[in-house]
Design a protein around this motif. Structure first.
Motif, PDB file in Angstrom:
ATOM      1  N   VAL A  46       2.280 -10.352   7.370  1.00 49.54           N
ATOM      2  CA  VAL A  46       3.120  -9.206   7.721  1.00 49.54           C
ATOM      3  C   VAL A  46       2.205  -8.048   8.101  1.00 49.54           C
ATOM      4  O   VAL A  46       1.379  -7.610   7.303  1.00 49.54           O
ATOM      5  CB  VAL A  46       4.032  -8.799   6.545  1.00 49.54           C
ATOM      6  N   ILE A  47       2.362  -7.540   9.333  1.00 49.55           N
ATOM      7  CA  ILE A  47       1.510  -6.432   9.774  1.00 49.55           C
ATOM      8  C   ILE A  47       2.242  -5.087   9.734  1.00 49.55           C
ATOM      9  O   ILE A  47       1.608  -4.048   9.592  1.00 49.55           O
ATOM     10  CB  ILE A  47       0.918  -6.688  11.169  1.00 49.55           C
ATOM     11  N   ILE A  48       3.571  -5.110   9.865  1.00 46.14           N
ATOM     12  CA  ILE A  48       4.361  -3.883   9.776  1.00 46.14           C
ATOM     13  C   ILE A  48       5.678  -4.207   9.070  1.00 46.14           C
ATOM     14  O   ILE A  48       6.337  -5.202   9.402  1.00 46.14           O
ATOM     15  CB  ILE A  48       4.682  -3.292  11.172  1.00 46.14           C
ATOM     16  N   GLN A  49       6.036  -3.364   8.115  1.00 41.90           N
ATOM     17  CA  GLN A  49       7.313  -3.547   7.422  1.00 41.90           C
ATOM     18  C   GLN A  49       7.947  -2.190   7.150  1.00 41.90           C
ATOM     19  O   GLN A  49       7.267  -1.260   6.698  1.00 41.90           O
ATOM     20  CB  GLN A  49       7.128  -4.314   6.118  1.00 41.90           C
ATOM     21  N   TRP A  50       9.228  -2.094   7.453  1.00 43.50           N
ATOM     22  CA  TRP A  50       9.946  -0.825   7.299  1.00 43.50           C
ATOM     23  C   TRP A  50      11.208  -1.045   6.480  1.00 43.50           C
ATOM     24  O   TRP A  50      11.958  -1.986   6.712  1.00 43.50           O
ATOM     25  CB  TRP A  50      10.309  -0.258   8.672  1.00 43.50           C
ATOM     26  N   ARG A 156      -0.519  -3.480   7.762  1.00 48.66           N
ATOM     27  CA  ARG A 156      -1.743  -4.243   7.470  1.00 48.66           C
ATOM     28  C   ARG A 156      -2.451  -4.548   8.777  1.00 48.66           C
ATOM     29  O   ARG A 156      -1.818  -4.958   9.750  1.00 48.66           O
ATOM     30  CB  ARG A 156      -1.402  -5.547   6.731  1.00 48.66           C
ATOM     31  N   ASP A 157      -3.756  -4.370   8.795  1.00 49.36           N
ATOM     32  CA  ASP A 157      -4.586  -4.726   9.947  1.00 49.36           C
ATOM     33  C   ASP A 157      -5.883  -5.306   9.407  1.00 49.36           C
ATOM     34  O   ASP A 157      -6.756  -4.576   8.966  1.00 49.36           O
ATOM     35  CB  ASP A 157      -4.853  -3.509  10.831  1.00 49.36           C
ATOM     36  N   GLY A 158      -5.987  -6.626   9.423  1.00 52.80           N
ATOM     37  CA  GLY A 158      -7.127  -7.267   8.786  1.00 52.80           C
ATOM     38  C   GLY A 158      -7.063  -7.056   7.279  1.00 52.80           C
ATOM     39  O   GLY A 158      -6.049  -7.312   6.634  1.00 52.80           O
ATOM     40  N   VAL A 159      -8.138  -6.552   6.690  1.00 56.42           N
ATOM     41  CA  VAL A 159      -8.160  -6.290   5.252  1.00 56.42           C
ATOM     42  C   VAL A 159      -7.643  -4.887   4.933  1.00 56.42           C
ATOM     43  O   VAL A 159      -7.506  -4.520   3.768  1.00 56.42           O
ATOM     44  CB  VAL A 159      -9.591  -6.449   4.676  1.00 56.42           C
TER      45      VAL A 159
END
Length: 204
Positions: A46-50, A156-159
């Motif tokens: 998951v890279i973006i969650q709203w 999230r972007d990488g770590v």
């Protein structure tokens, strides 16, 4: 006395040596330009969650309002499609544009919930002290507005991970346009809201 000539390396060895040197120069430049995507190789990351929590509206589900995965899948929560979760697939270009907007243009990494709260309180106190309020308004900050919700955005972007939350974001952004972080957070929420609506509409 003449110096002995250096033995010449075979052609393939010289080419390999040149390639190794070029790699040391070029690879860091590539990483700077495109970022480290290795940690996002798992398509289920998951890279973006709203989420928008609270208010008078009772949630139909504990599911987030919008979830964007590393492979471009978008999952919209049930409140956008009459109680049913919906899904669509973003193209690589659309996913890249979304990441640029959230991560770079609006720079969500620099948006700090505590800093926004301090700015809100300072401005609210300043307005109250100066008597500059022309009309009655609902209080913000830690005080309660009955129908307001709390916006929570996780990225999230990488770590690298980050979370921002803001109570009554819609009302606060309208009343305090001078708070840059607040305006950027609201711009991100509007973008994600539109994406959730589009995802639900595409499934109809």
């Amino acid at each position: 006395m003449e110096k002995a000539a250096m033995p010449q390396l075979p052609l393939m060895n010289r080419l390999a040596h040149c390639f190794a040197i070029a790699s040391l120069i070029i690879l860091p430049l590539v990483n700077d330009a495109f970022g480290d995507c290795s940690m996002n190789a798992d398509p289920d990351t998951v890279i973006i969650q709203w989420s928008s929590k609270g208010g008078l509206e009772k949630p139909a589900s504990a599911m987030a309002d919008l979830t964007v995965f590393a492979d471009g899948r978008v999952l919209a929560g049930p409140r956008f499609a009459n109680g049913t979760a919906t899904e669509q697939q973003l193209s690589e270009a659309d996913l890249a544009a979304l990441r640029r907007f959230v991560f770079e243009k609006q720079d969500i990494w620099s948006i700090d919930s505590a800093a926004i709260e301090r700015d809100l309180k300072a401005l609210a106190n300043s307005s109250a002290d100066s008597g500059s309020r022309a009309v009655p308004v609902h209080p913000l900050g830690t005080e309660t507005v009955a129908d307001a919700a709390t916006t929570v955005i996780r990225v999230r972007d990488g770590v690298r991970t980050h979370q921002v939350s803001q109570y009554n974001l819609f009302g606060a952004a309208r009343r305090y346009p001078q708070i840059d972080e607040l305006q950027r957070l609201r711009a991100i929420e509007i973008c994600l809201l539109e994406l959730a609506d589009q995802t639900a509409a595409a499934a109809r």
